[in-house]
Structure formats: structure tokens, C-alpha cells
Design a protein around this motif. Structure first.
Motif, PDB file in Angstrom:
ATOM      1  N   PRO A 114       0.820  -1.218   0.000  1.00 37.06           N
ATOM      2  CA  PRO A 114       0.000   0.000   0.000  1.00 37.06           C
ATOM      3  C   PRO A 114       0.851   1.264   0.000  1.00 37.06           C
ATOM      4  CG  PRO A 114       0.068  -0.951   2.197  1.00 37.06           C
ATOM      5  CD  PRO A 114       0.802  -1.915   1.297  1.00 37.06           C
ATOM      6  N   LEU A 115       0.255   2.361  -0.453  1.00 35.64           N
ATOM      7  CA  LEU A 115       0.907   3.663  -0.296  1.00 35.64           C
ATOM      8  C   LEU A 115       0.994   3.942   1.212  1.00 35.64           C
ATOM      9  CD1 LEU A 115       1.801   6.334  -1.840  1.00 35.64           C
ATOM     10  CD2 LEU A 115      -0.454   7.190  -1.225  1.00 35.64           C
ATOM     11  N   PRO A 116       2.197   4.187   1.752  1.00 40.00           N
ATOM     12  CA  PRO A 116       2.313   4.357   3.211  1.00 40.00           C
ATOM     13  C   PRO A 116       1.339   5.379   3.781  1.00 40.00           C
ATOM     14  CG  PRO A 116       4.486   4.133   2.247  1.00 40.00           C
ATOM     15  CD  PRO A 116       3.521   4.173   1.090  1.00 40.00           C
ATOM     16  N   ALA A 117       1.105   6.489   3.060  1.00 41.23           N
ATOM     17  CA  ALA A 117       0.231   7.544   3.593  1.00 41.23           C
ATOM     18  C   ALA A 117      -1.218   7.083   3.710  1.00 41.23           C
ATOM     19  CB  ALA A 117       0.314   8.773   2.687  1.00 41.23           C
ATOM     20  N   LEU A 118      -1.561   5.945   3.070  1.00 43.34           N
ATOM     21  CA  LEU A 118      -2.950   5.462   3.144  1.00 43.34           C
ATOM     22  C   LEU A 118      -3.151   4.407   4.234  1.00 43.34           C
ATOM     23  CD1 LEU A 118      -3.962   5.350  -0.635  1.00 43.34           C
ATOM     24  CD2 LEU A 118      -4.761   6.910   1.142  1.00 43.34           C
ATOM     25  N   LEU A 119      -2.152   4.196   5.059  1.00 45.68           N
ATOM     26  CA  LEU A 119      -2.334   3.256   6.182  1.00 45.68           C
ATOM     27  C   LEU A 119      -2.973   4.025   7.346  1.00 45.68           C
ATOM     28  CD1 LEU A 119       1.016   1.349   5.739  1.00 45.68           C
ATOM     29  CD2 LEU A 119      -1.291   0.444   5.366  1.00 45.68           C
ATOM     30  N   PRO A 120      -4.056   3.498   7.922  1.00 45.11           N
ATOM     31  CA  PRO A 120      -4.877   4.282   8.861  1.00 45.11           C
ATOM     32  C   PRO A 120      -4.332   4.276  10.294  1.00 45.11           C
ATOM     33  CG  PRO A 120      -5.886   2.154   8.511  1.00 45.11           C
ATOM     34  CD  PRO A 120      -4.639   2.165   7.647  1.00 45.11           C
ATOM     35  N   TYR A 152      -6.997   4.831  -4.920  1.00 42.83           N
ATOM     36  CA  TYR A 152      -6.339   3.867  -5.806  1.00 42.83           C
ATOM     37  C   TYR A 152      -6.899   3.930  -7.243  1.00 42.83           C
ATOM     38  CZ  TYR A 152      -3.744   1.912  -1.862  1.00 42.83           C
ATOM     39  OH  TYR A 152      -2.901   1.748  -0.789  1.00 42.83           O
ATOM     40  N   ARG A 153      -8.151   4.394  -7.363  1.00 42.45           N
ATOM     41  CA  ARG A 153      -8.672   4.624  -8.724  1.00 42.45           C
ATOM     42  C   ARG A 153      -7.818   5.693  -9.417  1.00 42.45           C
ATOM     43  NH1 ARG A 153     -13.236   6.631  -7.530  1.00 42.45           N
ATOM     44  NH2 ARG A 153     -14.495   4.741  -7.495  1.00 42.45           N
ATOM     45  N   ALA A 154      -7.478   6.728  -8.673  1.00 43.40           N
ATOM     46  CA  ALA A 154      -6.645   7.796  -9.244  1.00 43.40           C
ATOM     47  C   ALA A 154      -5.239   7.271  -9.572  1.00 43.40           C
ATOM     48  CB  ALA A 154      -6.574   8.976  -8.275  1.00 43.40           C
ATOM     49  N   HIS A 155      -4.717   6.385  -8.718  1.00 41.77           N
ATOM     50  CA  HIS A 155      -3.410   5.762  -9.021  1.00 41.77           C
ATOM     51  C   HIS A 155      -3.495   4.986 -10.341  1.00 41.77           C
ATOM     52  CE1 HIS A 155      -1.357   5.490  -4.802  1.00 41.77           C
ATOM     53  NE2 HIS A 155      -2.182   6.512  -4.825  1.00 41.77           N
ATOM     54  N   ARG A 156      -4.542   4.161 -10.420  1.00 41.98           N
ATOM     55  CA  ARG A 156      -4.722   3.333 -11.626  1.00 41.98           C
ATOM     56  C   ARG A 156      -4.802   4.217 -12.873  1.00 41.98           C
ATOM     57  NH1 ARG A 156     -10.600   1.355 -13.164  1.00 41.98           N
ATOM     58  NH2 ARG A 156     -10.729   3.614 -13.247  1.00 41.98           N
ATOM     59  N   SER A 197      -0.154   0.518  -6.545  1.00 37.75           N
ATOM     60  CA  SER A 197      -0.585   0.812  -5.170  1.00 37.75           C
ATOM     61  C   SER A 197       0.441   1.615  -4.390  1.00 37.75           C
ATOM     62  CB  SER A 197      -0.862  -0.507  -4.437  1.00 37.75           C
ATOM     63  OG  SER A 197       0.280  -1.349  -4.483  1.00 37.75           O
ATOM     64  N   HIS A 198       1.718   1.345  -4.619  1.00 41.36           N
ATOM     65  CA  HIS A 198       2.744   1.795  -3.668  1.00 41.36           C
ATOM     66  C   HIS A 198       3.257   3.215  -3.905  1.00 41.36           C
ATOM     67  CE1 HIS A 198       5.698   1.112  -0.599  1.00 41.36           C
ATOM     68  NE2 HIS A 198       6.691   1.364  -1.407  1.00 41.36           N
ATOM     69  N   LEU A 199       3.115   3.697  -5.136  1.00 42.07           N
ATOM     70  CA  LEU A 199       3.644   5.029  -5.463  1.00 42.07           C
ATOM     71  C   LEU A 199       2.493   6.006  -5.683  1.00 42.07           C
ATOM     72  CD1 LEU A 199       6.399   4.029  -8.073  1.00 42.07           C
ATOM     73  CD2 LEU A 199       6.761   4.740  -5.695  1.00 42.07           C
TER      74      LEU A 199
END
Ligand code: PLP
Length: 352
Positions: A20-26, A262-266, A330-332
Motif C-alpha cells: 500500500p501507499l504508506p500515507a494510506l495506512l490508517p 487507488y482509482r486515481a493511481h490506476r 498501489s505503492h507510489l
């Protein structure tokens, strides 16, 4: 001091990691849930747990995610653990397990660690699966049918019906189901399908928390395994905290945020590459121009400052898959994904 699995490499925007993108971990919401769980359950949050998992989480999963009832839900330390437990219960060393091709590469090791033989099949072709299952008396079929890793593709409803109709046990590894970017994906609904769920993609992989949905008799067999009997419910304290995280509404809120982000990442990655975008999950399966070999391209791409996982990694027979690469979005963050796509495009052009 090494703490996490991810390894940063200077100068490389790495599309290889399905993290996951680190900033998205709750982190904040999880701290609140931990505190509430400890206040609510007191010592019960820290002692040995009920073997199939604590009732509040089993009930929540059964109602919101897993289907079936709480008696059909067994809490695991994630999907990988669920696969290891099922393989232990459903096979003996030397048995054959059918694996969809291509599929999640780390499942191969989980299965072969327990001594089973892997036989690749194409899950979209139920006739082939049925023939192979009979010829080899296969113990089960392993498949990632929803926003698959590595392809991002999902089996259609008719394809699911055809597979389930074979009567063969099917282990569906389903960690991406909740991460849909248009509409909810189709599901299996058949007694011979055993599902592996996970909170790794929807909440956090470090929790190592997931579940198995299966017939109550299988749940009882899992709960009686020596390892479970000895240590009690798997990952009990984290499971109770998750029950609180879910009941408070934080789970649904967080997953809704993840879908948007993640839609925006995709879109950033698929848009920059000019390719079709998967409807969910974390991966884009890029077909390379004819004659470009994925493994040869890797070294070139890294010289251009990006990386990926070459297609053969996802095949039992590593001579297959050399025309594809798996790119994780996901990660970047989106800006890095766009930059990585540009570097990859230059690398591909340089070898065409
Ligand atoms: C298909 C699939 N199964 C299982 C896992 C691992 O799940 P968990 O972290 O819950 O063990 C992954 C993670 O990459 C995956 O893509």
C-alpha cells in the motif's frame, strides 16, 4: 535497522511492490480502535482467544464481507496463512493442486512448502480444469478470481458457474474484492468454494489478519488443528481491535477513501501508458511489444530508473509469460506513477 519488507533503491521508481501507499495506512483510526477495544474488552482482549476467532469479528465479517454465517468464518493471520492452513487440512504431500495461470506467485511457495505438486490450468476454461482435475485427482483449484494478481482481471459470473459446477473444491484467494473502481464484482456462491479474505489490502498488511469462509465442518477441523488448539484464536488481540475498527464505521469509511485514491493511481499509470485499466485491485498486466522479453527488459528498465515483476514469475512453468510484466500502482503516488510510466516507455522503445 531493518523494520519493513520494502527496500528502497535510490533512483528507482519501483512498480514491483504490491504494497500500500504508506500515507494510506490508517494509523490514527487504528490507534483509536486499539484503545476502545482494550477499554471495552479489558483482559479478554489480551488473553488466549476463542479458536475460530472472536465472535464480534466473525459476525461482522459474515454479515458484511464473507457471506455465510459466523459459524462459516474462521479468523486467520491473513490470506497467505489461510492458504497454508487449508493446504494442511485438504492435502497430503504428493497430492496435486491445480493453479490458475498466471497467478499470485507467492502462493506457489506456500503450496510447495507443504509438499503438493502444482499443475497449471486456465481457470477461464472449465473443461480443461475438469479434465485435469480428473486426470490428476486434484485436491483443489487455487484461483484469484477477482481483480487477479497479476492480471487485474476477474472471472465472469458464467465462468464462475462453470467452474463451481465441476464439484471440485475451489480455493478462491480474494483479497482485492473490496477494491473495485466501478461496481462490485461478481461472486461465487457454491458450497465447494472456500474463500480466503484479508484485511491486508483494505486496512493494513502489518496486521496480518484475514479469514476463511467455508462449510461449518471445515471451520471445526481448522479450529481443532494442534497449532490453533495450543495458541487459541489466531491473532486474537488484533482481531478484537479489528472488530472495533469495523463496528465504529472506520472500515467502510477507509475502504471508500481507498477506492477513490487507488482509482486515481490506476488512472495515472494506465493513462500514461495508454493501456486498458483494470476495474479494481492493484495491478496492471502490460503486454509487451512482440519480441520484447520481460526478463531482458528488466535490466534495461532499471537503468532507466524504474522496475517491475516480469511475467514468468507468475507461471509454474517459467518459460511462459515472457511477453508480459506486472506493474503495481498501489505503492507510489500518482505523480511518481506517471514518471515511472514515462521511464518504462523509453526503456521499451530502446529495445524495440
Ligand atoms: C492474491 C494474493 N493473495 C494473498 C496475498 C497476501 O495476503 P495476506 O497479506 O493477507 O497474507 C496477496 C498479496 O499480495 C495477494 O495478492
Amino acid at each position: 535497522m531493518t523494520i519493513v519488507q520494502f527496500e528502497h533503491r535510490d533512483g528507482i521508481l519501483d512498480l514491483g511492490w504490491g504494497h500500500p501507499l504508506p500515507a494510506l495506512l490508517p494509523t490514527g483510526a487504528w490507534a483509536v480502535a486499539s484503545e476502545t477495544s482494550l477499554r471495552t474488552y479489558g483482559w479478554k482482549a489480551l488473553t488466549y482467544g476463542h479458536e475460530p476467532g472472536p465472535a464480534p469479528l466473525r459476525e461482522w465479517i459474515a454479515f458484511h464481507l464473507g457471506g455465510g454465517g459466523a459459524e462459516q468464518t474462521f479468523v486467520t493471520a491473513g490470506a497467505s496463512h489461510g492458504l497454508a492452513l487449508l493446504t494442511q487440512v485438504l492435502t497430503r504431500p504428493g497430492d496435486t493442486v491445480l493453479v490458475d495461470s498466471p497467478t499470485y506467485h507467492y502462493a506457489f511457495r506456500i503450496l510447495t512448502d507443504l509438499g503438493v505438486r502444482l499443475l497449471p490450468v486456465r481457470a477461464e476454461d472449465a473443461d480443461e480444469v475438469g479434465r485435469r482435475a480428473r486426470e490428476h485427482r486434484a485436491a483443489f483449484l487455487y484461483v484469484v478470481p477477482t481483480f487477479g494478481n497479476p492480471t487485474g482481471r476477474s472471472l465472469t459470473l458464467p465462468q464462475r458457474h462453470a467452474l463451481a459446477g465441476l464439484g471440485l473444491p475451489i480455493v478462491e484467494d480474494d483479497p482485492y474484492r473490496e477494491l473495485y473502481y466501478t461496481s462490485p464484482p461478481p461472486s461465487f456462491s457454491a458450497a465447494n468454494v472456500i474463500s480466503l479474505g484479508s484485511f491486508a489490502k483494505t486496512v493494513a498488511p502489518g496486521l496480518r489478519l484475514g479469514w476463511i469462509t467455508a462449510a461449518p465442518e471445515l471451520i471445526t477441523r481448522l479450529a481443532r488443528l494442534g497449532y490453533v488448539h495450543s495458541g487459541g484464536g489466531v491473532n486474537h488481540t488484533t482481531a478484537l481491535t479489528m472488530a472495533e475498527f469495523c463496528a465504529s464505521g472506520a472500515y467502510h469509511e477507509h475502504v471508500a477513501l481507498l477506492r477513490d485514491r487507488y482509482r486515481a493511481h490506476r488512472d495515472a499509470l494506465a493513462g500514461a501508458l495508454g493501456t486498458d485499466a483494470p476495474d479494481g485491485g492493484w495491478f496492471l498486466w502490460l503486454r509487451l511489444p512482440a519480441g520484447v522479453d520481460a526478463e531482458a527488459l528488466l535490466a534495461v528498465a532499471e537503468r532507466h530508473g524504474t522496475s517491475f515483476v516480469p511475467g514468468p514469475a507468475f507461471h509454474v512453468d517459467r518459460r511462459d509469460g515472457s511477453g508480459h510484466v506486472r506493474l503495481s500502482f498501489s505503492h507510489l503516488p500518482p505523480a511518481d506513477l506517471t514518471e515511472a510510466a514515462g521511464r518504462l516507455t523509453v526503456a521499451i522503445r530502446s529495445v524495440c
